[in-house]
Design a protein around this motif. Structure first.
Motif, PDB file in Angstrom:
ATOM      1  N   TYR A  28     -50.854  22.168  28.295  1.00  0.00           N
ATOM      2  CA  TYR A  28     -49.465  22.639  28.371  1.00  0.00           C
ATOM      3  C   TYR A  28     -48.582  21.393  28.302  1.00  0.00           C
ATOM      4  CZ  TYR A  28     -51.992  26.699  30.062  1.00  0.00           C
ATOM      5  OH  TYR A  28     -52.873  27.740  30.179  1.00  0.00           O
ATOM      6  N   SER A  29     -48.221  21.024  27.088  1.00  0.00           N
ATOM      7  CA  SER A  29     -47.616  19.709  26.851  1.00  0.00           C
ATOM      8  C   SER A  29     -46.101  19.736  26.759  1.00  0.00           C
ATOM      9  CB  SER A  29     -48.187  19.107  25.560  1.00  0.00           C
ATOM     10  OG  SER A  29     -47.971  19.982  24.463  1.00  0.00           O
ATOM     11  N   THR A  30     -45.467  20.891  26.996  1.00  0.00           N
ATOM     12  CA  THR A  30     -44.005  20.974  27.002  1.00  0.00           C
ATOM     13  C   THR A  30     -43.543  21.614  28.304  1.00  0.00           C
ATOM     14  OG1 THR A  30     -43.901  23.176  25.995  1.00  0.00           O
ATOM     15  CG2 THR A  30     -44.015  21.274  24.489  1.00  0.00           C
ATOM     16  N   LEU A  31     -42.292  21.404  28.658  1.00  0.00           N
ATOM     17  CA  LEU A  31     -41.753  22.024  29.864  1.00  0.00           C
ATOM     18  C   LEU A  31     -41.742  23.541  29.739  1.00  0.00           C
ATOM     19  CD1 LEU A  31     -38.761  19.631  30.671  1.00  0.00           C
ATOM     20  CD2 LEU A  31     -40.996  19.729  31.783  1.00  0.00           C
ATOM     21  N   LYS A  32     -41.530  24.040  28.537  1.00  0.00           N
ATOM     22  CA  LYS A  32     -41.518  25.486  28.321  1.00  0.00           C
ATOM     23  C   LYS A  32     -42.899  26.086  28.579  1.00  0.00           C
ATOM     24  CE  LYS A  32     -40.486  29.047  24.872  1.00  0.00           C
ATOM     25  NZ  LYS A  32     -40.007  29.311  23.488  1.00  0.00           N
TER      26      LYS A  32
END
Length: 531
Positions: free
Chosen positions: A447-451
């Motif tokens: 999960y590499s994004t804040l979203k």
């Protein structure tokens, strides 16, 4: 008879001759059948018994339920299997701790009795480990549903689950009659076996009596006040001897009533004494809350030494958090047990005492900090749950990397913000502390994004997020956290690992392996110049 007497005379005469040293032909005393000779010791037998003593249980109290021997009145049978360490009990309602504890017409197991159930289960499970430890600590305890005993016996279980940090998680639960697969959780928390090396706390009882100068109440006066406040106690639960009232603190002398004194040896944390603490707290709050109250949360219970049957207790009230701290000590003021962060809430007329999925008969968890529950901050007012999570993640990244919040794009890769392996580890630690859930840096590779992180928390830990971000409301001029239904508690049994004796399919094993990333390498292969 004459022949028998003659025979005895001959034997005595022969014995006398033998003692004088004559060599006698003993075999002539018998006929054709010659008996075997035995060599007897030449000293008198000592009339002393050296039988091996009977082995006792690790719990000194073993009573009987019908024809079955039980381990403890609150912990009757060990029903463990490969999936969990478990103890089970069947309560009929005729037990003194149930028969005499009636709330709104229902026989209810006192909430404080769960603490003794947990202590006994931990001691029974730990075995020899208890010899190496001097005490026990119960932490982060939440009461969700009461144990109500009706016409049929209530089957209650306590399951214990080891944690990676050496502590033990536990939950007290039962199955609904119509759905044995669904567990009704009554109580949750964790256990730590510890050694208390520091010097034990000592209270100056005379000084405390002088400080508590608001008045002194006898036992009769205490129970008269409690009855007027709607808290009528059966004689078997009248454990208050005297109370010294002070400002936000009381000092009380407790004792086990004579009518149940024979149960003293069966318990370490006697339900009557613990329930009497709740009664003393009720005296403190009687002017503000004229209703019976139930314990709903406890931050910590530290059992430091041997419990006694007639303790002194000092109860301190924190007006800001509306929690109580309780010290138990002997007549010399030596503290042997402490409660920290005790929360209670009054019963309301609308509460139904019969458990169901939508209605908790206990007061809902109110103004609690378990596991982490500070409520929404002012800037989050009106936010959805997703917006709250996103707001906090951006705030944490902004403070960690010194980047303005408005420069953080929730759909951009974390690496673009300047994260490296060290800062990702720090970020994982910040999230772990914030939500009280263990996370590792490997999370960010999936999960590499804040979203995507926000969606992960929203789907995988929805109950925790709801508990953490519940709305804050104003009550009597102070901000408190809105109640959360006990149904949001997640069973540890559902998340417990599968038995190690059952082999999982290879495809499932691959899916459950945690992803890793190599972040550095050093060294050189033999005769190689570069690697």
């Amino acid at each position: 008879q004459a022949d028998i007497n003659r025979y005895k005379e001959i034997l005595h005469a022969l014995a006398d001759l033998y003692c004088q040293g004559y060599d006698l032909a003993w075999r002539q005393l018998y006929g054709e059948e010659k008996p075997n000779r035995l060599h007897l010791p030449g000293y008198p037998f000592a009339k002393e018994s050296y039988w091996v003593p009977e082995m006792e249980s690790s719990l000194t109290d073993r009573s009987h339920l019908g024809n079955v021997t039980v381990l403890h009145p609150l912990l009757q049978q060990n029903t463990s299997d490969f999936s969990e360490q478990r103890f089970s009990s069947s309560f009929t309602g005729e037990e003194f701790f149930l028969k005499d504890h009636v709330v709104k017409g229902q026989r209810i197991l006192p909430g404080v009795a769960y603490l003794e159930m947990v202590r006994a289960a931990a001691q029974q499970t730990a075995g020899a480990l208890m010899e190496e430890k001097t005490g026990m600590r119960l932490k982060d305890i939440i009461w969700a549903q009461p144990i109500v005993v009706g016409e049929e016996a209530a089957q209650v279980h306590i399951g214990l689950f080891p944690k990676e940090n050496g502590e033990i998680s536990y939950e007290i639960y039962s199955q609904m009659k119509d759905n044995v697969k669904e567990a009704v959780i009554h109580n949750q928390g964790s256990i730590a076996l510890v050694s208390y090396l520091e010097e034990r706390k000592v209270l100056d009882l005379k000084a405390l009596q002088a400080e508590c100068s608001q008045g002194t109440l006898s036992a009769a006066q205490c129970y008269k006040r409690l009855k007027a406040a709607g808290m009528e106690c059966d004689t078997r639960y009248q454990g208050i001897e005297s109370v010294y009232l002070g400002v936000d603190q009381v000092l009380a002398k407790l004792m086990i009533p004579s009518s149940i004194l024979d149960t003293q040896e069966q318990f370490n944390l006697h339900p009557c004494l613990l329930d009497s603490v709740m009664q003393v707290i009720g005296l403190q709050m009687a002017a503000e809350c004229c209703r019976p109250a139930a314990i709903i949360a406890l931050q910590e219970l530290a059992i430091i030494g041997q419990c006694i049957s007639a303790p002194w207790v000092r109860i301190c009230r924190d007006r800001k958090s509306e929690r109580f701290d309780v010290d138990f000590c002997d007549d010399q003021g030596m503290v042997y047990m402490q409660m920290k962060g005790l929360e209670i809430q009054a019963y309301t007329e609308e509460m139904n005492m019969i458990p169901s999925e939508t209605n908790s008969p206990y007061p809902e968890i109110h103004n609690s900090q378990y596991p982490v529950a500070q409520g929404r901050r002012a800037e989050m007012k009106g936010f959805t749950l997703e917006q709250c999570i996103d707001w906090d993640l951006k705030e944490q990244v902004s403070q960690l990397l010194k980047i303005p919040r408005d420069k953080l794009d929730r759909e951009e890769n974390l690496a673009e913000f300047g994260f490296d392996s060290i800062s990702l580890s720090e970020f994982a630690g910040i999230i772990t502390d914030h939500y009280s859930i263990e996370f590792t840096p490997a999370l960010f590779f999936g999960y590499s994004t804040l979203k995507s992180l926000t969606q992960y928390f929203l789907t995988e830990y929805q109950d925790v997020m709801q508990l953490h971000y519940r709305e804050a409301v104003m009550e009597e001029g102070r901000q408190v956290v809105q109640a959360v239904p006990a149904a949001t508690l997640t069973s540890k049994r559902q998340a417990s690992t599968q038995s190690r004796f059952i082999k999982k399919p290879a495809s499932q094993q691959i899916q459950e392996q945690e992803p890793i990333a190599i972040i550095g390498m050093s060294g050189r292969f033999p005769e190689a110049r570069t690697v």
